[in-house]
Design a protein around this motif. Structure first.
Motif, PDB file in Angstrom:
ATOM      1  N   CYS A 123     -28.370  88.458  10.696  1.00 55.18           N
ATOM      2  CA  CYS A 123     -27.116  89.068  10.854  1.00 55.18           C
ATOM      3  C   CYS A 123     -26.722  88.271  12.237  1.00 55.18           C
ATOM      4  O   CYS A 123     -28.240  87.991  12.606  1.00 55.18           O
ATOM      5  CB  CYS A 123     -27.249  90.502  11.315  1.00 55.18           C
ATOM      6  N   ARG A 124     -25.451  88.048  12.776  1.00 59.65           N
ATOM      7  CA  ARG A 124     -25.517  87.704  13.878  1.00 59.65           C
ATOM      8  C   ARG A 124     -25.335  87.948  14.922  1.00 59.65           C
ATOM      9  O   ARG A 124     -25.430  87.640  15.957  1.00 59.65           O
ATOM     10  CB  ARG A 124     -23.665  87.271  13.985  1.00 59.65           C
TER      11      ARG A 124
ATOM     12  N   LEU B 210     -30.021  94.703   8.630  1.00 57.36           N
ATOM     13  CA  LEU B 210     -29.215  94.630   8.238  1.00 57.36           C
ATOM     14  C   LEU B 210     -28.045  95.060   8.800  1.00 57.36           C
ATOM     15  O   LEU B 210     -27.268  95.446   9.973  1.00 57.36           O
ATOM     16  CB  LEU B 210     -29.088  96.235   7.330  1.00 57.36           C
ATOM     17  N   CYS B 211     -27.336  93.958   8.235  1.00 53.07           N
ATOM     18  CA  CYS B 211     -25.264  94.277   8.087  1.00 53.07           C
ATOM     19  C   CYS B 211     -24.687  93.949   7.216  1.00 53.07           C
ATOM     20  O   CYS B 211     -24.984  93.482   5.698  1.00 53.07           O
ATOM     21  CB  CYS B 211     -25.438  93.077   9.712  1.00 53.07           C
ATOM     22  N   ALA B 212     -23.327  93.810   7.127  1.00 53.96           N
ATOM     23  CA  ALA B 212     -22.336  93.316   6.321  1.00 53.96           C
ATOM     24  C   ALA B 212     -22.333  91.848   5.712  1.00 53.96           C
ATOM     25  O   ALA B 212     -22.260  91.824   6.781  1.00 53.96           O
ATOM     26  CB  ALA B 212     -20.950  93.724   6.490  1.00 53.96           C
ATOM     27  N   PRO B 213     -22.147  92.066   4.551  1.00 59.11           N
ATOM     28  CA  PRO B 213     -22.274  90.057   4.886  1.00 59.11           C
ATOM     29  C   PRO B 213     -21.620  89.337   5.367  1.00 59.11           C
ATOM     30  O   PRO B 213     -21.085  88.485   6.518  1.00 59.11           O
ATOM     31  CB  PRO B 213     -21.211  90.319   3.308  1.00 59.11           C
ATOM     32  N   ALA B 214     -19.938  89.830   6.225  1.00 56.56           N
ATOM     33  CA  ALA B 214     -18.945  89.450   6.677  1.00 56.56           C
ATOM     34  C   ALA B 214     -19.807  88.990   8.087  1.00 56.56           C
ATOM     35  O   ALA B 214     -19.288  88.412   8.509  1.00 56.56           O
ATOM     36  CB  ALA B 214     -17.582  90.253   7.397  1.00 56.56           C
ATOM     37  N   GLN B 215     -20.876  89.933   8.882  1.00 56.82           N
ATOM     38  CA  GLN B 215     -21.574  89.695   9.444  1.00 56.82           C
ATOM     39  C   GLN B 215     -22.418  88.453  10.104  1.00 56.82           C
ATOM     40  O   GLN B 215     -23.114  88.830  10.590  1.00 56.82           O
ATOM     41  CB  GLN B 215     -21.982  91.526  10.208  1.00 56.82           C
ATOM     42  N   ARG B 216     -22.333  88.178   8.739  1.00 56.17           N
ATOM     43  CA  ARG B 216     -23.798  87.467   8.778  1.00 56.17           C
ATOM     44  C   ARG B 216     -23.380  85.507   9.212  1.00 56.17           C
ATOM     45  O   ARG B 216     -22.714  85.883   9.159  1.00 56.17           O
ATOM     46  CB  ARG B 216     -24.033  87.077   7.031  1.00 56.17           C
ATOM     47  N   GLU B 217     -24.547  85.066   9.840  1.00 55.54           N
ATOM     48  CA  GLU B 217     -24.055  84.089  10.246  1.00 55.54           C
ATOM     49  C   GLU B 217     -23.689  83.273   9.110  1.00 55.54           C
ATOM     50  O   GLU B 217     -23.583  83.072   7.634  1.00 55.54           O
ATOM     51  CB  GLU B 217     -25.694  83.486  10.932  1.00 55.54           C
ATOM     52  N   GLN B 218     -22.426  82.438   9.118  1.00 57.62           N
ATOM     53  CA  GLN B 218     -22.037  80.859   8.720  1.00 57.62           C
ATOM     54  C   GLN B 218     -22.496  80.608   8.569  1.00 57.62           C
ATOM     55  O   GLN B 218     -24.112  79.913   9.346  1.00 57.62           O
ATOM     56  CB  GLN B 218     -20.585  80.987   9.245  1.00 57.62           C
ATOM     57  N   ARG B 219     -22.616  79.571   8.023  1.00 55.29           N
ATOM     58  CA  ARG B 219     -23.286  77.715   7.693  1.00 55.29           C
ATOM     59  C   ARG B 219     -23.667  77.259   8.599  1.00 55.29           C
ATOM     60  O   ARG B 219     -24.502  76.105   8.231  1.00 55.29           O
ATOM     61  CB  ARG B 219     -22.253  77.892   6.538  1.00 55.29           C
TER      62      ARG B 219
END
Length: 183
Positions: free
Chosen positions: A94-95, A100-109
């Motif tokens: 998670c950024r 735990l967080c929503a997929p949209a809040q996860r770090e990008q590639r």
């Protein structure tokens, strides 16, 4: 004496067209599949290039989020070190640092910093881009019809298995696997 000219009758002409049509249909049905398969080696080479490139990118990252990037003497899960990421938590972090967080809040590639960040990566078409995450139209055009799937799992406490599945435009699946150790 008059010479009689001899021509082709309508029935002979129709019979010739039917025979020619049947012959062309047979030839086309035999050569068609061969023509379709002629691109397979080209797609396999492209898939191998893509797989090797992605595997190099993954191997350039740290073993785990808790591993030192400077090469300290302690590895995650050793006495005095932080524990390695548990198997159910493999994937991008998670950024905001939350567990735990929503997929949209996860770090990008472009911010992936360890091997397990690539777990469940599933990209295709325009989503296939360079290591830095920037849109590279040249790569997008080459790999537009390809699909890449990545799975990361533990083999042991200090070894992770990286599996790549690349699906070519013809539907063939080419798999790559490698082990990444924490040493």
């Amino acid at each position: 004496m008059l010479k009689r000219s001899r021509g082709v009758t309508l029935i002979e002409l129709i019979a010739g067209i039917v025979v020619l049509g049947i012959s062309l249909a047979i030839i086309t049905s035999v050569l068609g599949p061969v023509l379709l398969k002629s691109a397979d080696p080209w797609h396999q080479v492209r898939a191998a290039e893509l797989g090797q490139s992605l595997m190099n990118e993954i191997f350039g990252k740290a073993f785990d989020q808790q591993s030192s990037r400077s090469g300290s003497l302690l590895r995650c899960d050793e006495a005095g070190a932080k524990p390695c990421t548990p198997a159910p938590e493999l994937g991008p972090e998670c950024r905001n640092g939350a567990p735990l967080c929503a997929p949209a809040q996860r770090e990008q590639r472009e911010h992936y910093n360890d091997v397990d960040d690539f777990h469940n990566l599933d990209v295709s078409g325009d989503e296939i881009n360079s290591i830095f995450g920037s849109a590279d139209t040249r790569l997008q055009n080459i790999y537009r019809a390809y699909r890449v799937q990545v799975q990361v799992s533990y083999v042991s406490a200090q070894t992770k298995r990286i599996q790549l599945r690349i699906t070519t435009p013809t539907g063939d699946v080419i798999e790559f696997a490698a082990l990444r150790g924490n040493w």
